[in-house]
Design an enzyme around this catalytic site. Structure first.
Site, PDB file in Angstrom:
ATOM      1  N   HIS A  27       0.838   5.910   1.391  1.00  0.00           N
ATOM      2  CA  HIS A  27       0.101   6.519   1.684  1.00  0.00           C
ATOM      3  C   HIS A  27       0.927   8.033   1.028  1.00  0.00           C
ATOM      4  O   HIS A  27       2.073   7.766   0.712  1.00  0.00           O
ATOM      5  CB  HIS A  27       0.054   6.546   3.705  1.00  0.00           C
ATOM      6  CG  HIS A  27      -0.031   5.545   3.886  1.00  0.00           C
ATOM      7  ND1 HIS A  27      -1.948   5.144   3.773  1.00  0.00           N
ATOM      8  CD2 HIS A  27       0.066   4.377   4.921  1.00  0.00           C
ATOM      9  CE1 HIS A  27      -1.620   4.237   5.317  1.00  0.00           C
ATOM     10  NE2 HIS A  27      -0.419   3.972   5.433  1.00  0.00           N
ATOM     11  N   TYR A  42      12.331   3.882   0.911  1.00  0.00           N
ATOM     12  CA  TYR A  42      10.709   4.663   0.089  1.00  0.00           C
ATOM     13  C   TYR A  42       9.784   5.534   0.572  1.00  0.00           C
ATOM     14  O   TYR A  42       8.178   5.532   0.733  1.00  0.00           O
ATOM     15  CB  TYR A  42      10.403   3.172  -0.307  1.00  0.00           C
ATOM     16  CG  TYR A  42      11.015   1.875  -1.045  1.00  0.00           C
ATOM     17  CD1 TYR A  42      11.471   3.201  -1.817  1.00  0.00           C
ATOM     18  CD2 TYR A  42      11.345   1.604  -0.443  1.00  0.00           C
ATOM     19  CE1 TYR A  42      12.455   1.950  -2.267  1.00  0.00           C
ATOM     20  CE2 TYR A  42      11.751   0.308  -0.885  1.00  0.00           C
ATOM     21  CZ  TYR A  42      13.157   0.466  -1.902  1.00  0.00           C
ATOM     22  OH  TYR A  42      13.763  -0.727  -2.491  1.00  0.00           O
ATOM     23  N   HIS A  75       0.582  -0.957  -0.480  1.00  0.00           N
ATOM     24  CA  HIS A  75       0.079   0.379   0.141  1.00  0.00           C
ATOM     25  C   HIS A  75       0.667   1.353  -0.298  1.00  0.00           C
ATOM     26  O   HIS A  75       2.160   1.159   0.224  1.00  0.00           O
ATOM     27  CB  HIS A  75      -1.004   0.233   1.180  1.00  0.00           C
ATOM     28  CG  HIS A  75      -0.601   0.086   2.408  1.00  0.00           C
ATOM     29  ND1 HIS A  75       0.195  -1.063   2.990  1.00  0.00           N
ATOM     30  CD2 HIS A  75      -0.508   1.403   3.567  1.00  0.00           C
ATOM     31  CE1 HIS A  75       0.490  -0.546   4.249  1.00  0.00           C
ATOM     32  NE2 HIS A  75       0.125   0.827   5.012  1.00  0.00           N
TER      33      HIS A  75
END
Length: 182
Positions: free
Chosen positions: A62, A152, A60
């Site tokens: 954000h 990341y 996922h």
């Protein structure tokens, strides 16, 4: 058919969570990271927006975006980003055996969940909570022992800017509701 009410305030700042289909863990793969980078660059060139913060996790993303004045169309931006990544990486990542009639009807792949979660940032305190939640996420999911060790993330940009100390997050325990998630 469900009708989802989304925030639509032009020029606002939004927090997003975008998830892979069936929580597949490929987002940190080199080809997907490259595809995401190119997709975002293309979309930002065609339909500008500011990425305030970002963290890419295996299954996922954000992010916090601020849209330009007189523009509230984050949905188009996410649609295009997801489409460009799907086109670039679909040959490797798409699972035809997972295709349902609904996915086929909506011309979807098996790369992304259909929807995503968005939250319009209300004020400076809400912004700070979502920034912390976003940057703390790799630690929350047990991917690293220190926030600074996750490559990341925009955390490193904010350390250079003096917003975070490079040791921020060490010793913090994730508590539901502490970072705007409750």
């Amino acid at each position: 058919m469900s009708r989802y009410r989304r925030a639509n305030t032009a020029g606002a700042t939004y927090f997003f969570t975008v998830v892979t289909y069936r929580r597949q863990r490929f987002l940190c793969d080199d080809d997907v990271r490259d595809a995401l980078k190119h997709a975002i660059q293309k979309v930002r060139t065609d339909i500008p927006f500011t990425i305030d913060a970002w963290v890419l996790l295996p299954d996922h993303i954000h992010s916090i975006w601020t849209l330009p004045p007189n523009d509230a169309n984050f949905a188009l931006r996410w649609h295009l980003i997801k489409r460009y990544v799907s086109r670039a990486c679909g040959a490797r990542l798409n699972h035809t055996e997972w295709m349902s009639a609904s996915k086929t009807k909506h011309r979807e792949s098996t790369i992304w969940q259909r929807r995503y979660w968005e939250h319009q940032i209300r004020d400076d305190n809400d912004y700070a909570k979502h920034m912390d939640y976003l940057h703390f996420n790799p630690l929350k999911h047990g991917l690293v022992n220190n926030v600074k060790d996750w490559p990341y993330s925009t955390f490193h940009r904010y350390v250079k800017a003096g917003v975070y100390n490079e040791h921020w997050g060490v010793g913090l325990d994730f508590v539901e509701g502490a970072f705007g998630d409750g």
